[in-house]
Design a protein around this motif. Structure first.
Motif, mmCIF file in Angstrom:
data_model
loop_
_atom_site.group_PDB
_atom_site.id
_atom_site.type_symbol
_atom_site.label_atom_id
_atom_site.label_comp_id
_atom_site.label_asym_id
_atom_site.label_seq_id
_atom_site.Cartn_x
_atom_site.Cartn_y
_atom_site.Cartn_z
ATOM 1 N N GLU A 505 -6.030 -11.038 -4.366
ATOM 2 C CA GLU A 505 -5.228 -10.350 -3.503
ATOM 3 C C GLU A 505 -3.936 -9.838 -4.047
ATOM 4 O OE1 GLU A 505 -4.846 -12.115 0.461
ATOM 5 O OE2 GLU A 505 -6.669 -10.996 0.679
ATOM 6 N N ASP A 506 -3.298 -10.826 -4.651
ATOM 7 C CA ASP A 506 -1.754 -10.205 -5.201
ATOM 8 C C ASP A 506 -1.852 -9.345 -6.262
ATOM 9 O OD1 ASP A 506 -1.033 -12.214 -3.089
ATOM 10 O OD2 ASP A 506 -0.583 -13.732 -4.963
ATOM 11 N N LEU A 507 -2.753 -9.475 -6.898
ATOM 12 C CA LEU A 507 -2.993 -8.211 -8.098
ATOM 13 C C LEU A 507 -3.556 -6.863 -7.366
ATOM 14 C CD1 LEU A 507 -4.345 -10.672 -10.587
ATOM 15 C CD2 LEU A 507 -2.509 -9.273 -11.092
ATOM 16 N N LEU A 508 -4.190 -6.988 -6.263
ATOM 17 C CA LEU A 508 -4.857 -5.929 -5.699
ATOM 18 C C LEU A 508 -3.608 -5.017 -5.174
ATOM 19 C CD1 LEU A 508 -6.999 -4.083 -4.666
ATOM 20 C CD2 LEU A 508 -7.292 -5.286 -2.676
ATOM 21 N N TRP A 509 -2.564 -5.916 -4.679
ATOM 22 C CA TRP A 509 -1.480 -5.236 -3.856
ATOM 23 C C TRP A 509 -0.577 -4.666 -4.717
ATOM 24 C CZ3 TRP A 509 0.631 -3.957 0.438
ATOM 25 C CH2 TRP A 509 1.932 -3.488 0.483
ATOM 26 N N LEU A 510 -0.652 -5.318 -6.239
ATOM 27 C CA LEU A 510 0.413 -4.724 -7.227
ATOM 28 C C LEU A 510 -0.223 -3.656 -7.765
ATOM 29 C CD1 LEU A 510 2.961 -5.123 -8.788
ATOM 30 C CD2 LEU A 510 1.763 -6.533 -10.240
ATOM 31 N N LEU A 511 -1.449 -3.533 -7.828
ATOM 32 C CA LEU A 511 -2.208 -2.148 -8.144
ATOM 33 C C LEU A 511 -1.974 -1.065 -7.416
ATOM 34 C CD1 LEU A 511 -5.635 -3.623 -9.553
ATOM 35 C CD2 LEU A 511 -3.804 -2.438 -11.010
ATOM 36 N N ALA A 512 -1.891 -1.283 -6.022
ATOM 37 C CA ALA A 512 -1.352 -0.276 -5.173
ATOM 38 C C ALA A 512 -0.235 0.197 -5.473
ATOM 39 C CB ALA A 512 -1.847 -0.894 -3.782
ATOM 40 N N GLN A 513 0.806 -0.839 -5.549
ATOM 41 C CA GLN A 513 2.026 -0.287 -5.805
ATOM 42 C C GLN A 513 2.316 0.538 -7.071
ATOM 43 O OE1 GLN A 513 4.166 -1.240 -3.070
ATOM 44 N NE2 GLN A 513 2.119 -2.016 -2.592
ATOM 45 N N LEU A 514 1.529 0.159 -8.069
ATOM 46 C CA LEU A 514 1.690 1.070 -9.301
ATOM 47 C C LEU A 514 0.985 2.414 -9.055
ATOM 48 C CD1 LEU A 514 0.700 -1.923 -11.738
ATOM 49 C CD2 LEU A 514 2.819 -0.598 -11.560
ATOM 50 N N ALA A 515 -0.131 2.391 -8.170
ATOM 51 C CA ALA A 515 -0.724 3.777 -7.962
ATOM 52 C C ALA A 515 0.309 4.671 -7.267
ATOM 53 C CB ALA A 515 -2.039 3.545 -7.355
ATOM 54 N N ARG A 544 2.346 -4.779 5.804
ATOM 55 C CA ARG A 544 2.621 -4.267 4.329
ATOM 56 C C ARG A 544 1.736 -3.067 3.938
ATOM 57 N NH1 ARG A 544 1.825 -8.889 0.597
ATOM 58 N NH2 ARG A 544 3.146 -8.079 -0.935
ATOM 59 N N ALA A 545 0.497 -3.029 4.413
ATOM 60 C CA ALA A 545 -0.538 -2.082 4.023
ATOM 61 C C ALA A 545 0.047 -0.589 4.734
ATOM 62 C CB ALA A 545 -2.037 -2.344 4.337
ATOM 63 N N HIS A 546 0.196 -0.967 6.112
ATOM 64 C CA HIS A 546 0.557 0.272 6.761
ATOM 65 C C HIS A 546 1.781 1.114 6.680
ATOM 66 C CE1 HIS A 546 -3.172 0.372 9.312
ATOM 67 N NE2 HIS A 546 -2.921 -0.859 9.690
ATOM 68 N N GLN A 547 2.661 0.310 6.188
ATOM 69 C CA GLN A 547 3.902 0.748 5.880
ATOM 70 C C GLN A 547 3.617 1.425 4.596
ATOM 71 O OE1 GLN A 547 6.935 -2.311 6.027
ATOM 72 N NE2 GLN A 547 6.542 -2.758 3.817
ATOM 73 N N ASP A 548 3.036 1.202 3.457
ATOM 74 C CA ASP A 548 2.735 1.953 2.283
ATOM 75 C C ASP A 548 2.165 2.864 2.374
ATOM 76 O OD1 ASP A 548 4.438 0.017 1.157
ATOM 77 O OD2 ASP A 548 3.067 -0.565 -0.432
ATOM 78 N N LEU A 549 0.958 2.863 3.312
ATOM 79 C CA LEU A 549 0.065 4.237 3.321
ATOM 80 C C LEU A 549 1.004 5.242 4.269
ATOM 81 C CD1 LEU A 549 -3.334 2.263 4.876
ATOM 82 C CD2 LEU A 549 -2.986 4.043 2.869
#
Length: 981
Positions: A505-515, A544-549
């Motif tokens: 889950e932590d790495l998935l979050w980081l992948l989203a940040q990199l994308a 966290r997810a909604h603010q990044d979206l």
């Protein structure tokens, strides 16, 4: 250009070309207007044909009067006419469309389908259940119906031919289909869908996702695109988002497809949440070892990477010898996994301890593991441990939020003596985090690199996964996106393979940040969507997810969507993070809501207590950015304060401080532009750059979301400007038309123009017309003193490609050396990154002739050089060049495809040319697109000759380009060759 509705007559008369006719056939089923017009035209054609036939026959003898029959009555005639019209449309379209190939080109007569994906070509999208798959790669390939393929070729049914390849789902056929679909100039949702299917079958999943998202943005209920998006997301390792897509298909209710889609969604959710539940059971069992013997450990517990962490805690907390020895079987299982006897020896060593002394310390450690004590209680506990001989409990108790530098040094020393690689890895990870928090990223990276040599290692997967996560985050902060992605994707795959759910889950979050960093909206939304699905019921994950979206939507100027997403983040009741506050400040500029100021202040007050120094400057900037719209004086004061904070000497390498400074200048520049104070704006450009700007023939430009500011200094030094904030679409990659004609007119009298373009505009092609001589001003600091001595011209060409590379060897490059230049050449296996970097140090002229590649994930370009023992990756990348020292201040020619490609960035130009300028080059010539090697050799050498003859580089480039345009050479790439100075 005519619209499809304007081509009805030409379609009926058979005058359209193949692609136009195919586009019309795709269009007519959904267009009532065209259906009515075609009915009338077909009726007219049939009436005319009938009239001509009657005119050609002899007149019939007159008939006697008769009663009016039923079919002549008005109501019946009306009904019959309507029915006839419908029949005529169907009949007419069928007459104008080919009847079909002589064989079953799309395998629709098979009882089962070979292709899991769905095609947009209508004749190929017939539901049948999926065929069985062989349990090997040796399945038989369906015979090609050559007669049918020939028929499709003859009738120019390119889309149908591509579909015929795809339905067979055989090796190599996807490439054939993709080639055919690329030939189609007409783009429709069906064609784009089938291109995505070809990319999916070719393993190019991220490209397929981008295409499918484009279709669904315009057609949200497109069944085939929804289905295929589910398949792509599944292949990307995002099963819950895939399940959502299949559920959307099921809701459409199509016979056959709906039921299969529902089954797929259910299977994906069951498998994913089953993994989560098994991980939770393992974690609960691991925690229970603090209080009880390992009597009820779940099957396979030792295979969980986190099991070793719980084992250490259980040994330290064991109150007696019996409890320690009860853990021996688990120790042996963990040792078997690691291939040693480290833990077996540890158990026997602790079992021999004096438990009259150890037991109280063990019980205190158990309490420490359940709940963090006060700082004072923890200090007393460490004091007691230092006076005891229980070094393993001391080792396990040193690392807490209270850990001092002295205690970290003690932990590191003990870890080196522990004869267990777990602890050096943990020490390096902890030290790297400390260095990062104190603003020392280079020290953090060195600590990780030294310890990272221990990974990968069986039995240490949990620690190695933590290292991958920290490596990726550190590289992300340093904007080394390629390296960050390598570590994040590798760690994510390992976490999924070992079912380390939380780390996954932590790495998935980081992948989203990199994308998000590389502005890949499709992939960002896919990763964040999966994160949301996994985090149902977790308010922090939802926030966290909604603010990044919201951030992603605002970058794409979908303002309403951005507002909905930030409101969803606020609805969790939790304060926004500092990055969420930044997004809210931006959204409020275009779509303010009551309470935005309250939410912003709450977010920043919460964040400031735990922010690093550079992040404090970001928080100050966010407040200034927000208040600039309603209290300009207060906003400007805050922005200047943010700049002052960011420019503190100790923050020279702090990425957050760099962002705060750049973003604050962005806000101040656009504020000056809105007020029409173009003189103040020009002064801001100069102040940010830190050097004097040219006094004439200058174009300065900056863009931020919906806002654009352009300033021009004419040949006489007259200042002109334009500010616009009406844009509601992101700027395209090429920038033609961005500079209005009145500003261009002021520059046309210039012999050459210098362009100061702030990110994200720096390095894009098309900003000024090809007939102008211009270059990008890139350096942000005074150039280093150029070394004295003879001119040295380095040429790197004929590079040996890495084994297994799909790239083709380039044609021979014939260098052009000047009479006073000392030639140096590197080629074949000598042209490794390390040797090239070393040879560049004292060169005054450099030609790098190699394949240029865009990393499809990070969107950064690099040059492919030769592999060597000192270079595990034969790539010359932006970070490598940026950290080089070019003492000869060379003029650099990058004769490679995409060498000038610029990664999306808002604070610092990120490209090979910008990196060469940073390293000390006086100029760089490179192209943003693919270039042919033989033509490029002739062009770049001719430009060099003009420069040697005394022409300024901008004029040399412009004059040679215009010469080639007059000769009609290089039309596809010439205008994409840029100069950076």
């Amino acid at each position: 250009m005519a619209t499809l509705c304007e081509t009805v007559g030409r379609f009926v008369d058979g005058e359209l070309g193949t692609e136009e006719a195919e586009a019309f056939r795709q269009h007519i089923p959904d267009c009532d207007t065209c259906q009515r017009e075609m009915t009338e035209l077909l009726q007219l054609k049939l009436l005319l044909r009938g009239q001509l036939e009657r005119d050609a026959r002899p007149a019939p003898e007159p008939l006697p009067p008769a009663p009016i029959p039923l079919f002549r009555r008005r109501s019946f005639v009306a009904t019959l006419s309507a029915l006839a019209a419908s029949v005529l449309v169907v009949f007419g379209v069928r007459q104008l469309m080919p009847s079909g190939p002589p064989q079953d080109a799309w395998l629709v007569q098979r009882p089962e389908r070979l292709l899991e994906a769905r095609l947009g070509y209508p004749r190929a999208d017939v539901y049948r259940p999926p065929a069985s798959k062989t349990m090997s790669n040796n399945g038989a390939v369906e015979d090609l119906p050559h007669a049918a393929f020939a028929w499709l070729e003859e009738h120019d049914d390119v889309h149908g031919l591509a579909a015929a390849y795809l339905v067979r789902d055989a090796p190599g056929f996807a490439e054939h289909a993709l080639q055919k679909l690329t030939e189609l100039k007409v783009r429709s949702p069906e064609v784009e869908n089938d291109r995505a299917v070809a990319l999916l079958l070719a393993g190019r999943h991220k490209e397929a996702l981008l295409l499918l998202d484009g279709v669904l943005r315009e057609h949200p209920r497109h069944a085939q695109a929804l289905w295929n998006r589910g398949l792509v997301l599944r292949e990307l390792g995002l099963p819950l988002m895939a399940a959502r897509s299949f559920s959307d298909v099921s809701a459409l209710g199509e016979p056959g497809w709906a039921d299969e889609a529902a089954r797929k969604a259910e299977e994906l959710r069951r498998a994913t949440f089953g993994r989560r539940d098994r991980w939770k059971v393992a974690c609960e069992a691991g925690k229970s070892l603090l209080d009880a013997p390992p009597d009820n450990l779940p099957r396979g517990f030792a295979l969980q990477p986190i099991a070793r962490l719980y084992f250490y805690d259980a040994i330290r907390a064991a109150p007696n010898r019996e409890r320690v020895l009860a853990l021996l079987p688990l120790a042996q299982e963990l040792d078997a996994r690691a291939g040693n006897t480290v833990l077996d020896a540890y158990v026997h060593r602790v079992a021999a301890a004096d438990f009259t002394r150890r037991a109280p310390l063990a019980r205190s450690y158990a309490a420490l593991s359940r709940e963090l004590p006060s700082r004072e209680d923890h200090a007393n506990f460490l004091k007691a441990l230092r006076q005891s001989s229980e070094e393993d409990i001391l080792l396990g108790s040193l690392l807490t939020p209270y850990t001092s530098a002295r205690e970290l040094d003690l932990f590191s020393a003990m870890a080196r003596d522990a004869r267990d690689s777990w602890f050096p890895l943990l020490a390096a990870e902890t030290r790297a985090k400390r260095d990062l928090s104190e603003g020392h990223p280079k020290q953090a990276l060195k600590a990780l690199q030294d310890a990272g040599k221990l990974c990968p290692a069986r039995g240490l997967e949990y620690r190695c996964l933590s290292m991958e996560l920290l490596f990726a985050d550190l590289y992300r902060q340093r904007h080394m996106v390629d390296d960050a992605l390598d570590h994040a994707e590798r760690g994510w795959k390992q976490a999924r393979a070992t079912n380390e759910w939380r780390m996954e889950e932590d790495l998935l979050w980081l992948l989203a940040q990199l994308a998000r960093v590389v502005n890949d909206g499709s992939l960002t939304r896919a990763y964040l969507g999966e994160y949301l699905e996994r985090g149902q019921g977790d308010p922090d994950a939802q926030r966290r997810a909604h603010q990044d979206l919201a951030n992603m939507a605002f970058q794409e100027l979908r303002v309403d969507e951005a507002r909905r997403e930030i409101d969803a983040a606020l609805a969790t009741g939790l304060p926004l993070s500092s990055s969420g506050a930044f997004v809210l400040a931006d959204i409020s500029r275009l779509k303010r809501a009551p309470g935005d100021e309250v939410h912003l202040n709450r977010a920043l007050e919460t964040a400031r207590s735990r922010l690093g120094t550079g992040e404090h400057a970001v928080a100050t900037h966010v407040l200034g950015r927000f208040f600039l719209e309603q209290d300009p004086e207060r906003g400007r004061a805050l922005l200047w304060h943010a700049i002052e904070e960011a420019e503190a000497p100790e923050l020279k390498e702090d990425a957050a401080a760099r962002r705060a400074r750049a973003y604050s200048y962005t806000s101040l520049l656009h504020d000056a532009g809105r007020r029409g104070d173009f003189k103040a704006a020009l002064d801001l450009f100069a102040k940010e750059r830190g050097t004097r700007l040219p006094g004439q023939c200058l174009l300065a430009v900056t863009a931020d979301s919906e806002r654009t500011l352009l300033l021009v200094l004419s040949p006489s030094g007259e200042l002109l400007g334009r500010f616009d904030e009406s844009r509601r679409q992101p700027l395209p990659p090429r920038l033609e038309g961005l500079v209005p004609e009145n500003l261009l007119a002021a520059l046309r009298e210039c012999s050459r123009v210098e362009v100061l373009a702030r990110p994200p505009l720096h390095g894009r092609a098309g900003l000024l017309p090809p007939g102008m001589a211009w270059s990008y001003l890139t350096r942000t600091a005074p150039p280093a003193v150029q070394r004295t001595g003879p001119a040295v011209h380095l040429v790197v060409s004929g590079v040996a490609l890495p084994p297994g590379s799909t790239l083709k060897r380039l044609n021979t490059w014939t260098p052009s050396f000047g009479p006073d230049e000392q030639p140096i050449t590197l080629s074949e296996m000598e042209a490794t990154p390390s040797r090239v970097l070393d040879a560049m140090r004292d060169a005054t002229e450099i030609d790098l002739v190699a394949h240029g590649v865009i990393n499809g994930t990070s969107d950064s370009s690099y040059l492919m050089l030769a592999p060597g023992p000192e270079d595990p990756e034969p790539e010359l990348s932006v970070p490598q060049v940026r950290h080089a020292s070019l003492r000869g201040a060379p003029f650099v020619v990058l004769a490679a495809c995409h060498a000038a490609h610029t990664t999306y960035s808002l604070d610092t130009p990120f490209s090979l040319p910008a990196a060469f300028i940073d390293a000390g080059a006086r100029g760089v010539l490179a192209a943003t697109v693919e270039i042919p090697d033989l033509e490029a050799a002739a062009f770049f050498n001719a430009v060099r000759e003009r420069i040697r003859s005394g022409a300024p580089p901008a004029l040399a480039l412009r004059d040679e380009r215009m010469k080639w345009r007059e000769q009609q050479r290089g039309a596809s790439w010439l205008d994409n060759v840029l100069l950076f100075e």
